[in-house]
Design a protein around this motif. Structure first.
Motif, short mmCIF file in Angstrom:
data_model
loop_
_atom_site.label_atom_id
_atom_site.label_comp_id
_atom_site.label_asym_id
_atom_site.label_seq_id
_atom_site.Cartn_x
_atom_site.Cartn_y
_atom_site.Cartn_z
N HIS A 137 0.86 -1.07 0.07
CA HIS A 137 -0.14 0.05 -0.03
C HIS A 137 0.97 1.25 0.12
O HIS A 137 1.68 1.50 0.88
CB HIS A 137 -0.83 -0.12 1.31
CG HIS A 137 -1.95 -1.15 1.32
ND1 HIS A 137 -3.32 -0.85 1.41
CD2 HIS A 137 -1.91 -2.53 1.20
CE1 HIS A 137 -3.70 -2.22 1.18
NE2 HIS A 137 -2.89 -3.05 1.32
N ALA A 138 0.79 1.98 -1.12
CA ALA A 138 1.66 3.14 -1.28
C ALA A 138 1.05 4.58 -1.75
O ALA A 138 -0.11 4.25 -2.36
CB ALA A 138 2.76 3.01 -2.40
N THR A 139 1.33 5.52 -0.82
CA THR A 139 0.80 6.84 -1.12
C THR A 139 1.72 7.99 -1.11
O THR A 139 2.84 7.67 -0.48
CB THR A 139 -0.38 7.21 0.08
OG1 THR A 139 0.08 7.06 1.23
CG2 THR A 139 -1.49 6.27 -0.04
N ALA A 140 1.51 8.90 -1.95
CA ALA A 140 2.21 10.14 -2.15
C ALA A 140 1.62 11.00 -1.40
O ALA A 140 0.43 11.73 -1.86
CB ALA A 140 2.43 10.26 -3.56
N PRO A 141 2.32 11.37 -0.38
CA PRO A 141 1.70 12.78 0.58
C PRO A 141 1.44 13.87 -0.26
O PRO A 141 2.26 14.29 -1.23
CB PRO A 141 2.81 12.88 1.53
CG PRO A 141 3.60 11.55 1.76
CD PRO A 141 3.54 11.08 0.36
N GLY A 142 0.10 14.53 -0.20
CA GLY A 142 0.20 15.56 -1.26
C GLY A 142 -0.31 15.32 -2.63
O GLY A 142 -0.40 16.07 -3.63
N GLY A 143 -0.25 13.79 -2.96
CA GLY A 143 -0.59 13.41 -4.20
C GLY A 143 0.57 13.29 -5.11
O GLY A 143 0.15 12.79 -6.28
N LEU A 195 5.00 12.62 -5.84
CA LEU A 195 6.33 12.50 -5.37
C LEU A 195 7.23 13.42 -5.51
O LEU A 195 7.11 14.25 -6.26
CB LEU A 195 6.64 10.99 -6.17
CG LEU A 195 5.95 9.67 -6.25
CD1 LEU A 195 6.25 8.68 -6.97
CD2 LEU A 195 6.08 9.05 -4.54
N LYS A 196 8.38 13.22 -4.80
CA LYS A 196 9.45 14.36 -4.76
C LYS A 196 10.85 13.58 -5.44
O LYS A 196 10.92 12.53 -4.96
CB LYS A 196 9.48 14.71 -3.35
CG LYS A 196 8.44 15.46 -2.60
CD LYS A 196 7.85 16.50 -3.44
CE LYS A 196 6.53 17.06 -2.15
NZ LYS A 196 5.92 18.29 -2.92
N ALA A 220 9.73 8.57 -11.34
CA ALA A 220 10.40 9.75 -11.35
C ALA A 220 9.97 10.82 -12.33
O ALA A 220 10.31 12.08 -12.29
CB ALA A 220 12.01 9.78 -11.33
N THR A 221 9.43 10.30 -13.39
CA THR A 221 9.30 11.09 -14.57
C THR A 221 7.93 12.33 -14.23
O THR A 221 8.12 13.31 -14.95
CB THR A 221 8.51 10.41 -15.74
OG1 THR A 221 7.43 9.43 -15.24
CG2 THR A 221 9.71 9.45 -16.33
N LEU A 222 7.19 11.79 -13.26
CA LEU A 222 6.21 12.92 -12.85
C LEU A 222 6.19 13.43 -11.48
O LEU A 222 5.52 14.16 -10.90
CB LEU A 222 4.63 12.04 -12.84
CG LEU A 222 3.96 11.68 -14.29
CD1 LEU A 222 2.89 11.04 -14.25
CD2 LEU A 222 4.23 12.93 -15.39
N ALA A 223 7.41 13.09 -10.93
CA ALA A 223 7.73 13.54 -9.51
C ALA A 223 8.03 14.94 -9.94
O ALA A 223 8.56 15.61 -10.67
CB ALA A 223 8.97 12.70 -9.09
N GLU A 224 7.92 15.59 -8.73
CA GLU A 224 8.42 17.29 -8.55
C GLU A 224 9.80 17.23 -8.24
O GLU A 224 10.51 16.71 -7.10
CB GLU A 224 7.54 18.03 -7.32
CG GLU A 224 7.93 19.29 -7.16
CD GLU A 224 6.99 19.94 -5.93
OE1 GLU A 224 7.24 21.20 -5.67
OE2 GLU A 224 6.18 19.28 -5.63
#
Length: 424
Positions: free
Chosen positions: A147-153, A155-156, A177-181
């Protein structure tokens, strides 16, 4: 269940077309989750593993269309309807676990079953999870699911340093990583052609990736990716498999579409064993110069080293080589399960831990044998081509996962081989 009947004979000669790379195609299919525009793949291999992943993607809401008799696939993830990859599908195919990175990057959450696939070792997923946690994901293991979630929707970007090379973990981190901030740097990254082709496709979709094919990959995250049309590279494992035919049977085989850069370490070992490997305008031509190949030692390693997925095929060739060869397996444990079956055919193989010593014999003898995994399946067929009499290889459903039209392709170069129903 079906079996393959092989009757050993003389030299093989002719042309074998090399299909698109299974492992590459599976990761490219997962990349479709990263965009709401269609991803069109060409040179798609027609294999059961491809069908399994297509079923999984469809369960997530991806529209999957197979065109031109399945060689072209169009995947459209316009609107995902689920973020859960269920056990009943994932257990059949380890590569299914690589939907985790794209799902998490696109949706900000993912629930993915722990993987299945061939029983060739533990093959843990720790590095996959470590990479995603480094990018800010919250990860829990509950009842066999990640179960994985990205805080704030979202990834960093992060610095990810793998303690050892992992193809799957590199590719999960790369897609995520392609869509990470921000910027992600992946160190000790896999250099496999599959990973490089995935990076190339992602770049065509608008990703900003540098360093693919080296041990350090840098990814600048973007807000969105778009669709593209991408041709799957030739399957280097299928290529290497058929390159062993002249070494096992004699003769000359041209592998259409084959490229030396995909299998250079393997080709070099074939040349050391006495085979001629020549690049042509249509692919790679391999011929045997002499009565028997010479025994050569092999140690598997991540690309650009000797592929673990060609170790079983090389063992089959060494069974009738002149001399003694030592094969060292460094990637997976439990990957010498084909050895006892080869011994049933008269091979002299001694396995001690991660080493197998093969003493070449003049001729193998046909026998009933049983495949334990995908690469073991083809190694037993290859051995059967070098054996006197008939070899019956049972449990060949493994073959359907990774070799397209294997019977037809081998018949095309003169092999006496057929697929039969065990019920018939």
């Amino acid at each position: 269940m079906d079996s393959i009947l092989v009757r050993g004979g003389g030299p093989l000669s002719g042309e074998i077309p090399i299909s698109g790379a299974k492992n590459t195609c599976l990761k490219l299919m997962g990349a479709a989750l990263l965009t709401d525009e269609p991803l069109t793949l060409t040179n798609v291999p027609r294999l059961s593993d491809i069908g399994t992943l297509a079923t999984l993607l469809a369960s997530l809401g991806v529209e999957v269309a197979r065109l031109q008799e399945g060689v072209v696939m169009v995947l459209s993830a316009r609107q995902l309807t689920s973020h859960t990859a269920e056990y009943d599908i994932v257990r059949k195919l380890r590569a299914s676990f690589n939907v985790l990175g794209p799902l998490l990057a696109r949706e900000g959450r993912a629930i993915v079953s722990l993987p299945g696939g061939c029983a060739i070792g533990a093959r843990k997923v720790d590095l996959h999870l470590m990479a995603l946690e480094a990018m800010g994901a919250s990860v829990e293991l509950r009842e066999g699911y990640v179960h994985a979630t990205a805080p704030g929707g979202r990834l960093k970007g992060a610095e990810i340093a793998f303690p050892f090379v992992s193809v799957g973990a590199t590719e999960n981190a790369l897609t995520a990583a392609t869509l990470a901030e921000g910027t992600t740097v992946i160190r000790n990254a896999a250099r496999e052609p599959d990973t490089v082709d995935l990076a190339r496709c992602l770049s065509e979709m608008g990703a900003r990736i540098a360093g693919a094919g080296t041990s350090t990959i840098t990814v600048e995250g973007v807000d969105r990716l778009h669709g593209t049309t991408h041709a799957v590279i030739p399957d280097r494992i299928e290529l290497g498999t058929y390159m062993t035919l002249p070494g096992i049977c004699g003769g000359e085989v041209e592998c259409l579409g084959g490229r030396r850069d995909l299998v250079d370490a393997f080709a070099s070992k074939l040349e050391q064993a006495g085979l001629l490997v020549v690049e042509t305008s249509r692919g790679l031509k391999v011929a045997r110069d002499g009565e028997r190949v010479r025994a050569v030692d092999v140690k598997t390693a991540p690309f650009p080293g000797f592929p673990t997925d060609l170790q079983a095929q090389m063992m089959a060739m060494m069974c009738t080589a002149d001399g003694t060869a030592v094969l060292e397996e460094t990637i997976f444990e439990n990957r010498f399960m084909h050895a006892p079956e080869l011994i049933r055919m008269g091979a002299q193989v001694d396995v001690q831990g991660g080493h197998a010593t093969v003493r070449g014999v003049g001729r193998l003898k046909g026998a009933p044998v049983m495949a334990t995994d995908l690469r073991a399946s083809i190694s037993l067929i290859l051995a059967g081509l070098a054996a006197q009499g008939e070899t019956r290889v049972a449990r060949v459903y493994h073959l359907d996962r990774g070799y397209e039209q294997v019977v037809a392709k081998l018949r095309g170069v003169g092999a006496d081989i057929e697929r039969v129903s065990d019920n018939g």
